[in-house]
Design a protein around this motif. Structure first.
Motif, mmCIF file in Angstrom:
data_model
loop_
_atom_site.group_PDB
_atom_site.id
_atom_site.type_symbol
_atom_site.label_atom_id
_atom_site.label_comp_id
_atom_site.label_asym_id
_atom_site.label_seq_id
_atom_site.Cartn_x
_atom_site.Cartn_y
_atom_site.Cartn_z
ATOM 1 N N LYS A 19 56.988 -21.377 43.954
ATOM 2 C CA LYS A 19 56.644 -20.536 42.820
ATOM 3 C C LYS A 19 55.188 -20.817 42.484
ATOM 4 O O LYS A 19 54.792 -21.990 42.406
ATOM 5 C CB LYS A 19 57.551 -20.852 41.628
ATOM 6 N N TYR A 20 54.406 -19.774 42.240
ATOM 7 C CA TYR A 20 52.971 -20.005 42.085
ATOM 8 C C TYR A 20 52.332 -18.878 41.283
ATOM 9 O O TYR A 20 52.901 -17.782 41.126
ATOM 10 C CB TYR A 20 52.298 -20.110 43.456
ATOM 11 N N SER A 21 51.131 -19.159 40.780
ATOM 12 C CA SER A 21 50.334 -18.137 40.098
ATOM 13 C C SER A 21 49.729 -17.218 41.155
ATOM 14 O O SER A 21 49.095 -17.701 42.095
ATOM 15 C CB SER A 21 49.214 -18.782 39.291
ATOM 16 N N ARG A 37 49.194 -17.897 48.092
ATOM 17 C CA ARG A 37 50.251 -18.700 48.706
ATOM 18 C C ARG A 37 49.707 -19.512 49.874
ATOM 19 O O ARG A 37 50.011 -20.713 50.019
ATOM 20 C CB ARG A 37 51.388 -17.786 49.173
ATOM 21 N N ASN A 38 48.888 -18.919 50.704
ATOM 22 C CA ASN A 38 48.335 -19.629 51.851
ATOM 23 C C ASN A 38 47.336 -20.705 51.424
ATOM 24 O O ASN A 38 47.220 -21.751 52.074
ATOM 25 C CB ASN A 38 47.667 -18.643 52.810
ATOM 26 N N ILE A 39 46.607 -20.456 50.336
ATOM 27 C CA ILE A 39 45.685 -21.474 49.827
ATOM 28 C C ILE A 39 46.466 -22.713 49.420
ATOM 29 O O ILE A 39 46.111 -23.850 49.771
ATOM 30 C CB ILE A 39 44.874 -20.918 48.643
ATOM 31 N N PHE A 40 47.547 -22.526 48.675
ATOM 32 C CA PHE A 40 48.355 -23.678 48.254
ATOM 33 C C PHE A 40 49.008 -24.371 49.451
ATOM 34 O O PHE A 40 49.111 -25.610 49.489
ATOM 35 C CB PHE A 40 49.428 -23.244 47.248
ATOM 36 N N LEU A 41 49.466 -23.607 50.400
ATOM 37 C CA LEU A 41 50.088 -24.184 51.593
ATOM 38 C C LEU A 41 49.109 -25.077 52.340
ATOM 39 O O LEU A 41 49.422 -26.237 52.676
ATOM 40 C CB LEU A 41 50.589 -23.055 52.504
#
Length: 408
Positions: free
Chosen positions: A308-310, A280-284
């Motif tokens: 929503k994420y993998s 989640r933090n990587i995508f953020l």
């Protein structure tokens, strides 16, 4: 006339007559064969093919548009399970690459009369906008075409097709979860190949924003420091990193990360460690770093509640239905499967529509071959032509698709 003269004349006529009969017989045979050939050509020219399309998504309606333009096609019927409002109001954005853009222009799609935006050879628009344009074109032509929304293709409709008169072509475009191909008698078996790539996806919805078509953003060779989540040091310089893509319209934004198979410590960690906060933090951070300048940043609280994420990386694969075309002699019906019903990828790049459109490149020629096919050999040739194109497309996409849609 003497008896000898009479005898000679009778003998002459007796020997000449067979040649005359032979000549007349040959002449009659040539006339018959010539007439039969002319009749066969006339029949081929005037013969019409009824077409049934299952699915009114982008691939299904594009297939309808191609069939509608063919002089070989008579009645066209489209079955779509969802209501018209649901289909037309789809919020998702599609991206046409240069190959698909050129092909669609060739068959008569006017992108200048369609809401969307151009950027670096790509055209971005909403699914609903494209579908509404095709539906308007179908209505304007006056072709014998019926688009039936809220009509699911079922066993009863299949039986009606089997009882019909004349040759029918059924084009199945009901997506990878559709059951129409199996209902029509095609095998459910699939081939699956690895793209030697690992990836993850994320999506967010920002309800307060309008659905404005937005160009995609790509960034390459990204490396992440995972030391905060345990003994995972950052990859050394020179190690092949991740590719990032941000796509979708302004309201519905999507991200995907992908990396080629390698010995990267980050790749191993993100494949094996199930830590939702890490992904989640990587995508953020990726979104806030590479977003459009006009876009607001995402907050941690917004991402926590709306993303929503993998949760970790998974292997990217292409899947193809083994049997994508068939002919049923008892009811004189051809069936061909297109789009995600035939070939799909478990990784969303925002350009998935292009693999479906490329499958339609051979549809016009296939329609001509199907209409004219009369002998067992010509029918087999038509089936082989479509199957070879489908196999070639699958091989090309599984080998180069990720490079073209994600890494380049």
């Amino acid at each position: 006339m003497s008896h000898d003269d009479f005898s000679d004349g009778w003998l002459i006529s007796r020997y000449v007559a067979p040649d005359g009969h032979l000549f007349m017989t040959v002449l009659f045979l040539l006339a018959f064969l010539g007439g039969r050939a002319v009749y066969g050509q006339f029949r081929r020219r005037v013969r019409k093919l009824d077409v049934v399309v299952i699915g009114a998504g982008p691939v299904g309606l594009t297939a309808t548009f191609i069939a509608m333009r063919s002089p070989r096609v008579g009645q066209i019927t489209v079955y779509e399970e969802s209501p018209r409002e649901y289909v037309i109001n789809s919020p998702y954005q599609i991206t046409f690459d240069s190959t698909s853009f050129s092909f669609l222009e060739t068959i008569g799609v006017d992108f200048n009369n369609m809401e969307g935006c151009h950027d670096l050879g790509l055209f971005y628009t909403k699914v609903g906008v494209y579908l509404q344009y095709i539906l308007d074109q179908i209505q304007c032509t006056g072709h014998r075409c019926k688009v039936l929304f809220g009509a699911k293709f079922d066993k009863e409709l299949r039986k009606n097709l089997e009882r019909g008169n004349g040759r029918t072509l059924v084009i199945v475009c009901d997506g990878k979860k559709g059951q129409s191909a199996s209902l029509l008698g095609l095998d459910e078996f699939t081939d699956q190949v690895s793209c030697h790539t690992f990836g993850a996806m994320a999506g967010i919805e920002r309800p307060h924003l309008r659905e404005v078509p937005t160009q995609e953003i790509r960034a390459h060779n990204l490396n992440f420091d995972l030391s905060a989540y345990g003994p995972y040091s950052q990859d050394q310089n020179g190690t092949s990193g991740f590719s990032l893509k941000i796509f979708g319209n302004s309201k519905y934004r999507y991200m995907c990360l992908a990396i080629r198979r390698c010995d990267s410590p980050t790749l191993k960690a993100l494949r094996t460690i199930l830590d939702r906060s890490m992904m989640r933090n990587i995508f953020l951070k990726c979104f806030n770093t590479y977003k459009l300048k006009t876009e607001p940043c995402l907050s941690e609280s917004f991402v926590l509640n709306h993303m929503k994420y993998s949760p970790r990386l998974f292997e990217v694969r292409y899947t193809q239905r083994c049997e994508t075309v068939a002919y049923f002699d008892d009811c004189d019906m051809f069936v061909v499967v297109e789009g995600e019903a035939a070939l799909s990828c478990n990784f969303h790049t925002g350009m998935d529509i292009n693999q479906g459109i490329r499958g339609l490149h051979s549809l016009d020629q296939f329609i001509t071959r199907v209409t004219w096919a009369e002998s067992e050999k010509s029918i087999s040739s038509a089936l082989a032509y479509k199957m070879q194109h489908s196999t070639k497309l699958f091989t090309s996409l599984s080998r180069d698709g990720m490079q073209e849609f994600m890494f380049s």
